[in-house]
Scaffold this motif. Structure first.
Motif, PDB file in Angstrom:
ATOM      1  N   ASP A 121       0.812  -1.218   0.000  1.00 14.97           N
ATOM      2  CA  ASP A 121       0.000   0.000   0.000  1.00 14.97           C
ATOM      3  C   ASP A 121       0.846   1.269   0.000  1.00 14.97           C
ATOM      4  N   ASN A 122       2.050   1.194   0.587  1.00 12.84           N
ATOM      5  CA  ASN A 122       2.908   2.387   0.627  1.00 12.84           C
ATOM      6  C   ASN A 122       3.719   2.552  -0.654  1.00 12.84           C
ATOM      7  N   ARG A 123       3.393   1.764  -1.686  1.00 15.79           N
ATOM      8  CA  ARG A 123       3.981   1.808  -3.028  1.00 15.79           C
ATOM      9  C   ARG A 123       5.374   1.201  -3.139  1.00 15.79           C
ATOM     10  N   THR A 124       5.901   0.610  -2.066  1.00 12.49           N
ATOM     11  CA  THR A 124       7.136  -0.147  -2.184  1.00 12.49           C
ATOM     12  C   THR A 124       6.775  -1.517  -2.742  1.00 12.49           C
ATOM     13  N   SER A 125       7.755  -2.220  -3.276  1.00 17.01           N
ATOM     14  CA  SER A 125       7.478  -3.520  -3.866  1.00 17.01           C
ATOM     15  C   SER A 125       8.686  -4.439  -3.737  1.00 17.01           C
ATOM     16  N   TYR A 126       8.457  -5.708  -3.984  1.00 20.82           N
ATOM     17  CA  TYR A 126       9.535  -6.681  -4.077  1.00 20.82           C
ATOM     18  C   TYR A 126       9.088  -7.824  -4.969  1.00 20.82           C
ATOM     19  N   THR A 127      10.065  -8.552  -5.506  1.00 25.64           N
ATOM     20  CA  THR A 127       9.788  -9.707  -6.341  1.00 25.64           C
ATOM     21  C   THR A 127      10.151 -10.956  -5.553  1.00 25.64           C
ATOM     22  N   ALA A 128       9.226 -11.891  -5.501  1.00 26.73           N
ATOM     23  CA  ALA A 128       9.421 -13.121  -4.734  1.00 26.73           C
ATOM     24  C   ALA A 128       9.432 -14.329  -5.659  1.00 26.73           C
ATOM     25  N   ASN A 129      10.317 -15.256  -5.382  1.00 28.25           N
ATOM     26  CA  ASN A 129      10.245 -16.571  -6.002  1.00 28.25           C
ATOM     27  C   ASN A 129       9.211 -17.349  -5.209  1.00 28.25           C
ATOM     28  N   ALA A 130       8.301 -18.016  -5.899  1.00 20.58           N
ATOM     29  CA  ALA A 130       7.214 -18.726  -5.219  1.00 20.58           C
ATOM     30  C   ALA A 130       7.026 -20.109  -5.825  1.00 20.58           C
ATOM     31  N   THR A 131       6.417 -20.999  -5.057  1.00 23.09           N
ATOM     32  CA  THR A 131       6.099 -22.335  -5.540  1.00 23.09           C
ATOM     33  C   THR A 131       4.677 -22.712  -5.180  1.00 23.09           C
ATOM     34  N   ILE A 132       4.098 -23.524  -6.045  1.00 27.25           N
ATOM     35  CA  ILE A 132       2.807 -24.154  -5.801  1.00 27.25           C
ATOM     36  C   ILE A 132       3.084 -25.652  -5.860  1.00 27.25           C
ATOM     37  N   ARG A 133       2.783 -26.347  -4.776  1.00 28.38           N
ATOM     38  CA  ARG A 133       3.056 -27.788  -4.735  1.00 28.38           C
ATOM     39  C   ARG A 133       1.750 -28.552  -4.559  1.00 28.38           C
ATOM     40  N   ASN A 134       1.509 -29.495  -5.469  1.00 27.74           N
ATOM     41  CA  ASN A 134       0.353 -30.375  -5.372  1.00 27.74           C
ATOM     42  C   ASN A 134       0.707 -31.454  -4.359  1.00 27.74           C
ATOM     43  N   GLN A 135      -0.043 -31.527  -3.268  1.00 31.02           N
ATOM     44  CA  GLN A 135       0.266 -32.438  -2.169  1.00 31.02           C
ATOM     45  C   GLN A 135      -0.342 -33.832  -2.323  1.00 31.02           C
ATOM     46  N   ASN A 136      -1.067 -34.070  -3.399  1.00 32.06           N
ATOM     47  CA  ASN A 136      -1.693 -35.377  -3.600  1.00 32.06           C
ATOM     48  C   ASN A 136      -0.666 -36.353  -4.158  1.00 32.06           C
ATOM     49  N   SER A 137      -0.570 -37.505  -3.523  1.00 35.29           N
ATOM     50  CA  SER A 137       0.349 -38.536  -4.000  1.00 35.29           C
ATOM     51  C   SER A 137      -0.175 -39.904  -3.590  1.00 35.29           C
ATOM     52  N   GLY A 138       0.201 -40.901  -4.345  1.00 33.79           N
ATOM     53  CA  GLY A 138      -0.206 -42.260  -3.992  1.00 33.79           C
ATOM     54  C   GLY A 138      -1.684 -42.372  -3.693  1.00 33.79           C
ATOM     55  N   THR A 151      -3.422 -40.483  -1.468  1.00 28.72           N
ATOM     56  CA  THR A 151      -4.086 -39.277  -0.955  1.00 28.72           C
ATOM     57  C   THR A 151      -4.783 -38.535  -2.088  1.00 28.72           C
ATOM     58  N   HIS A 152      -5.951 -37.999  -1.776  1.00 26.74           N
ATOM     59  CA  HIS A 152      -6.746 -37.276  -2.763  1.00 26.74           C
ATOM     60  C   HIS A 152      -7.328 -36.025  -2.116  1.00 26.74           C
ATOM     61  N   ASN A 153      -7.630 -35.062  -2.945  1.00 29.71           N
ATOM     62  CA  ASN A 153      -8.323 -33.837  -2.527  1.00 29.71           C
ATOM     63  C   ASN A 153      -7.584 -33.037  -1.465  1.00 29.71           C
ATOM     64  N   ARG A 154      -6.268 -33.141  -1.434  1.00 30.80           N
ATOM     65  CA  ARG A 154      -5.499 -32.298  -0.527  1.00 30.80           C
ATOM     66  C   ARG A 154      -5.228 -30.982  -1.236  1.00 30.80           C
TER      67      ARG A 154
END
Length: 122
Positions: free
Chosen positions: A88-105, A107-110
């Motif tokens: 909101d104060n007009r400062t900014s930064y760039t972030a490295n981000a990840t999205i991880r799908n937690q479903n495996s074997g 497990t479903h609908n996580r």
């Protein structure tokens, strides 16, 4: 004998009843299409970042914009994104981000899990 003022109006414009129902149906269909679990993964990440940084880090966020536009992640997949966060104060930064799908074997609908670089102090 009393006269019902609405009764005459509907007789004069019979198409009005049908058009009201059509408008209501279209509005409900549009609302249903925009909600639910079909939110793109990158939009959910942006919302999570904005909420967390504003409420947990107490740094009000004006906007978050992440690329690439990841629509979904496959089972056990991790997507890597870069996100521009503007406060909101007009400062900014760039972030490295990840999205991880937690479903495996078996497990479903996580839900997906999100992570990103913390903002610089200051």
């Amino acid at each position: 004998m009393p006269v019902d003022p609405l009764r005459g109006r509907f007789r004069a414009r019979p198409w009005l009843r049908g058009s009201r129902a059509l408008v209501l149906t279209a509005a409900l269909a549009a609302a249903a299409a925009g909600c639910g679990p079909n939110t793109d993964a990158y939009v959910a990440l942006q919302n999570a970042m904005k909420s967390h940084l504003t409420t947990q880090d107490h740094r009000p966020v004006a906007s978050v914009s992440c690329t690439p536009h990841v629509h979904d992640t496959a089972r056990e997949e991790t997507a890597h994104l870069r996100c521009l966060v503007v406060f909101d104060n007009r400062t900014s930064y760039t972030a490295n981000a990840t999205i991880r799908n937690q479903n495996s074997g078996g497990t479903h609908n996580r839900p997906d899990s999100y992570s990103w670089d913390s903002p610089p102090q200051g």
